[in-house]
Scaffold this motif. Sequence first.
Motif, mmCIF file in Angstrom:
data_model
loop_
_atom_site.group_PDB
_atom_site.id
_atom_site.type_symbol
_atom_site.label_atom_id
_atom_site.label_comp_id
_atom_site.label_asym_id
_atom_site.label_seq_id
_atom_site.Cartn_x
_atom_site.Cartn_y
_atom_site.Cartn_z
ATOM 1 N N LEU A 26 0.844 -1.196 0.000
ATOM 2 C CA LEU A 26 0.000 0.000 0.000
ATOM 3 C C LEU A 26 0.877 1.242 0.000
ATOM 4 C CD1 LEU A 26 -2.731 -0.954 2.609
ATOM 5 C CD2 LEU A 26 -3.019 -0.686 0.145
ATOM 6 N N THR A 27 0.373 2.295 -0.593
ATOM 7 C CA THR A 27 1.111 3.558 -0.607
ATOM 8 C C THR A 27 0.502 4.531 0.395
ATOM 9 O OG1 THR A 27 -0.275 4.550 -2.309
ATOM 10 C CG2 THR A 27 1.656 3.293 -3.061
ATOM 11 N N GLY A 28 1.308 5.483 0.814
ATOM 12 C CA GLY A 28 0.821 6.509 1.721
ATOM 13 C C GLY A 28 -0.343 7.275 1.131
ATOM 14 N N ARG A 29 -0.248 7.594 -0.155
ATOM 15 C CA ARG A 29 -1.306 8.372 -0.804
ATOM 16 C C ARG A 29 -2.631 7.609 -0.862
ATOM 17 N NH1 ARG A 29 3.454 9.712 -2.612
ATOM 18 N NH2 ARG A 29 4.029 11.874 -2.928
ATOM 19 N N ASP A 30 -2.561 6.310 -1.122
ATOM 20 C CA ASP A 30 -3.797 5.516 -1.134
ATOM 21 C C ASP A 30 -4.430 5.479 0.251
ATOM 22 O OD1 ASP A 30 -3.711 4.938 -3.836
ATOM 23 O OD2 ASP A 30 -2.856 2.936 -3.582
ATOM 24 N N ILE A 31 -3.617 5.356 1.277
ATOM 25 C CA ILE A 31 -4.148 5.320 2.640
ATOM 26 C C ILE A 31 -4.752 6.670 3.007
ATOM 27 C CG2 ILE A 31 -3.603 4.935 5.071
ATOM 28 C CD1 ILE A 31 -1.187 3.202 4.005
ATOM 29 N N VAL A 32 -4.041 7.758 2.693
ATOM 30 C CA VAL A 32 -4.542 9.103 2.981
ATOM 31 C C VAL A 32 -5.902 9.320 2.315
ATOM 32 C CG1 VAL A 32 -4.176 11.567 2.493
ATOM 33 C CG2 VAL A 32 -2.301 10.186 3.413
ATOM 34 N N GLU A 33 -6.015 8.938 1.060
ATOM 35 C CA GLU A 33 -7.272 9.125 0.323
ATOM 36 C C GLU A 33 -8.432 8.425 1.029
ATOM 37 O OE1 GLU A 33 -9.081 7.561 -3.871
ATOM 38 O OE2 GLU A 33 -7.050 8.398 -3.927
ATOM 39 N N ASN A 34 -8.195 7.210 1.483
ATOM 40 C CA ASN A 34 -9.251 6.447 2.142
ATOM 41 C C ASN A 34 -9.554 6.989 3.537
ATOM 42 O OD1 ASN A 34 -10.123 3.790 0.522
ATOM 43 N ND2 ASN A 34 -8.052 4.409 -0.019
ATOM 44 N N LEU A 35 -8.542 7.467 4.250
ATOM 45 C CA LEU A 35 -8.785 8.069 5.558
ATOM 46 C C LEU A 35 -9.587 9.359 5.424
ATOM 47 C CD1 LEU A 35 -5.353 7.491 7.333
ATOM 48 C CD2 LEU A 35 -7.542 6.381 7.857
ATOM 49 N N ARG A 36 -9.280 10.153 4.421
ATOM 50 C CA ARG A 36 -10.044 11.388 4.191
ATOM 51 C C ARG A 36 -11.510 11.074 3.927
ATOM 52 N NH1 ARG A 36 -5.803 14.668 0.437
ATOM 53 N NH2 ARG A 36 -4.559 15.546 2.139
ATOM 54 N N ALA A 37 -11.765 9.995 3.201
ATOM 55 C CA ALA A 37 -13.144 9.604 2.896
ATOM 56 C C ALA A 37 -13.911 9.217 4.166
ATOM 57 C CB ALA A 37 -13.166 8.458 1.892
ATOM 58 N N MET A 38 -13.193 8.792 5.194
ATOM 59 C CA MET A 38 -13.832 8.429 6.466
ATOM 60 C C MET A 38 -14.269 9.653 7.265
ATOM 61 S SD MET A 38 -11.484 5.278 7.838
ATOM 62 C CE MET A 38 -12.428 5.081 9.356
ATOM 63 N N GLY A 39 -13.721 10.820 6.964
ATOM 64 C CA GLY A 39 -14.096 12.038 7.684
ATOM 65 C C GLY A 39 -13.784 11.951 9.163
ATOM 66 N N ASP A 40 -14.753 12.327 9.980
ATOM 67 C CA ASP A 40 -14.560 12.346 11.431
ATOM 68 C C ASP A 40 -14.486 10.954 12.056
ATOM 69 O OD1 ASP A 40 -14.511 15.098 11.472
ATOM 70 O OD2 ASP A 40 -16.653 15.292 11.863
ATOM 71 N N GLU A 41 -14.795 9.937 11.298
ATOM 72 C CA GLU A 41 -14.725 8.571 11.809
ATOM 73 C C GLU A 41 -13.281 8.109 12.035
ATOM 74 O OE1 GLU A 41 -17.338 6.515 12.685
ATOM 75 O OE2 GLU A 41 -18.477 8.361 12.412
ATOM 76 N N VAL A 42 -12.315 8.866 11.543
ATOM 77 C CA VAL A 42 -10.903 8.482 11.690
ATOM 78 C C VAL A 42 -10.482 8.482 13.149
ATOM 79 C CG1 VAL A 42 -8.516 9.118 11.151
ATOM 80 C CG2 VAL A 42 -10.259 9.231 9.381
ATOM 81 N N GLY A 43 -10.943 9.403 13.926
ATOM 82 C CA GLY A 43 -10.570 9.455 15.336
ATOM 83 C C GLY A 43 -9.314 10.273 15.570
#
Length: 94
Positions: A26-43
């Motif tokens: 996995l790449t950092g950018r792919d992870i960042v993109e998916n975390l951003r999609a989670m919004g406030d659910e990231v914690g």
Amino acid sequence: MENVDVNVCTVHNRFFEGGINVAGLLTGRDIVENLRAMGDEVGERVLIPAIMLRDPNRDVFLDDMTIEQFQSEVGRQVCVVERTPTAAAQAIFA
């Protein structure tokens, strides 16, 4: 411990666009993109298994994104943990 919420982020691997299901690819950018999609659910904190980072540096993703860049992009504290349940639990409850 009470009031502890743990969310798991499923990451689509756009870098390889295939049926890759290995955390080390996995790449950092792919992870960042998916975390951003989670919004406030990231914690408050993001745990990253050490296997996601390249050797010998251990602070750089496959796409050359550093942990510092990653942390800045997600706007959360990032903890790199060994890939054991004990290591994850220790980081969660720290």
